[in-house]
Design an enzyme around this catalytic site. Structure first.
Site, short mmCIF file in Angstrom:
data_model
loop_
_atom_site.label_atom_id
_atom_site.label_comp_id
_atom_site.label_asym_id
_atom_site.label_seq_id
_atom_site.Cartn_x
_atom_site.Cartn_y
_atom_site.Cartn_z
N ASP A 679 27.44 17.10 64.48
CA ASP A 679 27.95 16.99 65.84
C ASP A 679 27.27 15.82 66.57
O ASP A 679 27.92 15.02 67.25
CB ASP A 679 27.68 18.32 66.54
CG ASP A 679 28.17 18.34 67.96
OD1 ASP A 679 29.39 18.21 68.15
OD2 ASP A 679 27.33 18.45 68.88
N LYS A 683 28.69 12.06 68.08
CA LYS A 683 28.44 11.57 69.44
C LYS A 683 27.85 10.16 69.41
O LYS A 683 28.29 9.29 70.18
CB LYS A 683 27.50 12.52 70.19
CG LYS A 683 28.17 13.84 70.53
CD LYS A 683 27.20 14.82 71.14
CE LYS A 683 27.90 16.14 71.46
NZ LYS A 683 26.95 17.22 71.73
#
Ligand code: ADP
Ligand code: ASP
Ligand code: MG
Length: 830
Positions: A679, A683
């Protein structure tokens, strides 16, 4: 002292009465001194009036109605009161109903219903509701006492709309209130006339009762609790997108209520007006909403008009004839004759040729008016100087109201062009010289259409509208809908921005409503929807509707939806989303979406992809556009990993910290989905792309922190077993860090075109050293921020802040769409 008046709509059922008790209790909790005024239970006054008519016609059907009234009250007594207190209230109810039936029996015998008896019959509504309310409030530990207003308010014997004798009344009220220790629950609407006859203050008169009490006691505020969010721009039952007005002057409120907005009863304003006591209209079923304040401050909303009201049925009478031209006194004779018969005139127009006078009255007075006129002008009519009055039924009046209209040209032009464009003919027009109101008589069949067209012209086209199509109504989407609902009145009033949610979809169902979904019960509406969810048809419908200023909001983390973005942007619909998947796939796809948005003049916004509501992506683009150069980005971009490493400091083993984070809901169901760093990798990839680097997902180097056995464990439990076995490994990382006075942080870095994600030990001088909780932190080192980086820090996850981030991007689109449209309104806020 505050006076709280609850209308029939607020005390119409056991459930609403419970709500009223809660409102009262909340005032008492705050230490407010209050007096309560209540109407009859909703609909009861109408039933009493029907019963009287039936009795007068000598039909014993009135007994069906009195039984119905008894049942309404008995049902509420049974639902609200404990069994012990029920019998007393039921016995009282029975007695009062018997008394009522006796009176009606009398009426049926003599077949005549005098205005005096009608008032007596109508008084039973409040005399039944108040003891019931007081009994229930007492049971709810509110020290309430029922008060019959006939001992407080004194009037003349003008039954039906009696005039108040203020000197008697004010004295009775102040005397009574001097020595009370309980909360009085006062009957609205009714009073004592001469010789102790029961009188009423006119239909809707409970508002008046509240105002009389408020004025006598010099109350701080008079609150009228009803079933709508205050005074609205127009009747919400006719115009769906009517909205509530935060503020009205007494004069505006008076005009609105004279012209049919029955949300307030006109005379009730007078005592408040005289003493400058503010009135506030509030919604019993939405007590958090501040409602409308009516006061004396000349405060306007910057709009051309405040509101639009209507009278559904009027009769229009025209008097014409050559004998009227140049002869003084005709209109004075006409209106004096009408006044002598108590016929009140709603509107008057006279052509400057003086050849005709036209006026509107209540249809109930039509016959009487005709008689009066024929008598008054008998002489002229016989000689053909004045024609027989022309009487037109089936007319309505609409009126636009607002103090801002004074000296503002073009308002009537706007009004009549709105009517004209919709093919609506006007039979008469009047503008008060105060210029607070322009009224127009139209055919009753066009009433709803006229109100809608005029409302649209004055309120909707002046304001900006955004049409939202939302997919995903879980935690983030649901919170966003709440935020939109809570903010919508403010946005509309202060920013003239209307947010219409046109369609919603979750994974099961979808709803589409071109008029806008009522956000108060979107959940139910979605649950009861007949259409099952289908993404493609959702998007097809949205495109086919072709509404101006459409925005597609994707609150999911679904990959399939992102594949539709291109098609959506190509249809000139903006996209706002916290979903990272569109921007963290292939670079080509990322680039395509940027291009598509640009080509079609719409926005693709995704600030919440990184750091939830924190201004990360926008800050980056501001830096870039202002000529700065980003040299390095470092960030703790996962709230979960931030939490885990910020807490991995004391004695607890790593596996225990992870378990604790999981139990507190900080991790994904399988904590490996956080610990694997994927994750975070997405980003930093998005940030790299935003800074102008063509990067692919596989270019991000993620240093895995989990031992192989942990990654391969077949279940979550087995994963924790393996993690426990590896606690020593993490412990030694921590000890090493601590020995060199450092702390472990899970950091994503972008530098020299390379992105890495790894566990790093940072020293005291590093901006991330003192990070705590689950905060995100991002440090930009740029040419300008070189010695000390620009740092953004704060909660980087959570429904509230993420939804707020999405919301602010939605609003930013309105600025973009409407840029270049100058606000033509006079700016007289204040
Ligand atoms: P209560 O029983 O609380 O006195 P009323 O039925 O007398 O309530 O008045 C409230 C109703 O007034 C609303 O339900 C609404 O339908 C109607 N109404 C008409 N015009 C307006 C307006 N401009 N703003 C708000 N409500 C209005
Ligand atoms: N019960 C009365 C009516 O229905 C008074 C009121 O509700 O204000 O008109
Ligand atoms: Mg009312």
């Amino acid at each position: 002292m505050k006076i709280l008046k609850f209308g029939g709509t607020s005390v119409g059922s056991a459930e609403s009465i419970r709500q009223v008790a809660k409102i009262i209790a909340s005032y008492l909790d705050q230490g407010d001194e209050i007096a309560v005024v209540s109407s009859a239970m909703g609909g009861v006054t109408n039933l009493l009036s029907q019963a009287s008519e039936l009795a007068e016609a000598n039909e014993d059907k009135y007994l069906n109605i009195t039984r119905q009234i008894e049942t309404i009250h008995a049902d509420s007594i049974r639902q609200l009161l404990d069994t012990q207190s029920q019998s007393k209230s039921l016995a009282n109810l029975k007695m009062t109903i018997n008394e009522l039936e006796e009176i009606l029996h009398g009426v049926s015998l003599i077949k005549e219903l005098s205005v005096r008896t009608l008032d007596l019959v109508l008084s039973f509504g409040e005399r039944l509701s108040v003891p019931l309310l007081a009994a229930y409030f007492q049971q709810e530990k509110i020290n309430a006492i029922p008060v019959d207003s006939r001992q407080l308010i004194f009037t003349n014997n003008d039954f039906g709309k009696a005039r108040v004798d203020y000197s008697l009344t004010d004295k009775a009220i102040t005397d009574y209130f001097q020595n009370i220790s309980s909360i009085p629950i006062v009957t609205g609407f009714i009073a004592s006339g001469e010789n102790n006859e029961t009188t009423t203050l006119g239909r809707g008169g409970s508002d008046f009762t509240a105002a009389i009490l408020g004025a006598a006691l010099n109350a701080e505020e008079i609150e009228l609790w009803t079933d709508v969010d205050g005074v609205m721009t127009t009747d919400p039952r006719i115009v769906k997108n009517a909205f509530s007005l935060p503020y009205l002057s007494y004069i505006e409120a008076m005009e609105m209520s004279h012209f049919g907005a029955r949300v307030i009863h006109p005379p009730s304003l007078q005592p408040a007006f005289n003493q400058k006591i503010p009135l506030r209209i509030r919604n019993t079923f939405n007590p958090a909403f501040p409602g409308t304040v009516i006061g004396s401050k000349p405060k306007t909303s910057g709009r051309l008009i405040k509101g639009l009201s209507s009278i559904k049925q009027v009769t229009l009478i025209s008097l014409t004839g050559s004998g009227m031209v140049g002869i003084p006194g005709v209109s004075s004779r006409l209106f004096s004759a009408l006044a002598a018969k108590d016929i009140s005139v709603i509107l008057i127009t006279q052509a400057s040729s003086e050849h005709s006078i036209c006026f509107a009255i209540d249809p109930a007075n039509a016959k009487g008016a005709k008689k009066v006129i024929k008598k008054e002008f008998e002489f002229e009519m016989e000689r053909g100087r004045i024609d027989e009055p022309l009487i037109e039924q089936g007319k309505s009046i609409i009126a636009i109201i607002g103090e801002n209209m004074r000296n503002t040209p073009g308002i009537s032009g706007k009004l009549f062009s709105a009517l004209g464009r919709n093919g609506i003919n006007t039979s008469a027009i009047a503008q008060g010289s105060s210029e607070v109101n322009i009224s127009v008589v139209i055919d009753e069949k066009n009433l709803s259409k006229s109100l809608n067209a005029v409302h649209q012209a004055f309120f909707i086209s002046e304001s900006k509208t955004l049409n939202i199509f939302m997919v995903g109504v879980g935690l983030i989407g649901g919170t966003l809908l709440e935020q939109i609902q809570a903010q919508s009145a403010y946005l509309l009033n202060e920013r003239l921005l209307e947010i219409n949610v046109i369609a919603l979809s979750n994974t099961k169902k979808m709803i589409v409503d071109e008029a806008g979904i009522d956000l108060k019960d979107w959940k139910e509406a979605l649950e009861n929807a007949t259409n099952s969810a289908n993404l493609n048809s959702f998007v097809d419908k949205m495109i086919a509707m072709n509404l101006p200023n459409s925005i597609f909001v994707d609150n999911t983390s679904n990959l399939e939806i992102t594949s539709l973005y291109q098609q959506i942007l190509a249809a000139s619909i903006s996209v706002v989303t916290p979903n990272k998947l569109a921007n963290s796939g292939k670079y080509r796809d990322y680039q395509l979406l940027q291009k598509e948005a640009f080509l079609h003049g719409v926005k693709f916004l995704y600030e919440t992809n990184v750091g939830a509501g924190l201004p990360v992506i926008n800050t980056m683009s501001d830096l870039k556009f202002s000529g700065d150069q980003i040299l390095k980005i470092e960030g703790v971009l996962s709230g979960t990993l931030s939490y885990i490493f910020n807490n991995f400091t004391g004695d607890a083993a790593f596996s225990e910290v992870v378990m604790e984070a999981k139990n507190s809901g900080f991790t994904e169901p399988d904590p490996r989905d956080d610990l694997n760093g994927m994750d975070v990798a997405r980003k930093i990839l998005i940030l790299a792309r935003e800074s102008g680097i063509e990067m692919e997902p596989e270019d991000v180097v993620v240093e895995n922190i989990l031992p192989k056995a942990c990654l391969e464990a077949a279940s979550i439990d087995l994963f924790f077993e393996e993690l426990t076995k590896n606690n020593d490994h993490f412990e030694s990382l921590k000890t090493q860090a601590e020995q060199s006075k450092k702390k472990l942080r899970f950091i994503a870095t972008l530098e020299d075109g390379k992105a890495t994600v790894k566990l790093t030990a940072v020293d005291q001088d590093h901006p991330f050293f003192s990070l705590s909780g689950s905060d995100n932190i991002i440090a930009f080192t740029t040419r300008r921020y070189y010695d000390r980086p620009l740092v953004i820090k704060g909660p980087g996850a959570g429904a509230e802040v993420t939804a707020a981030g999405v919301f602010s991007e939605i609003i930013s689109i309105s600025n973009y769409l409407y840029q270049g449209i100058k606000n033509i309104l006079p700016n007289n806020h204040g």
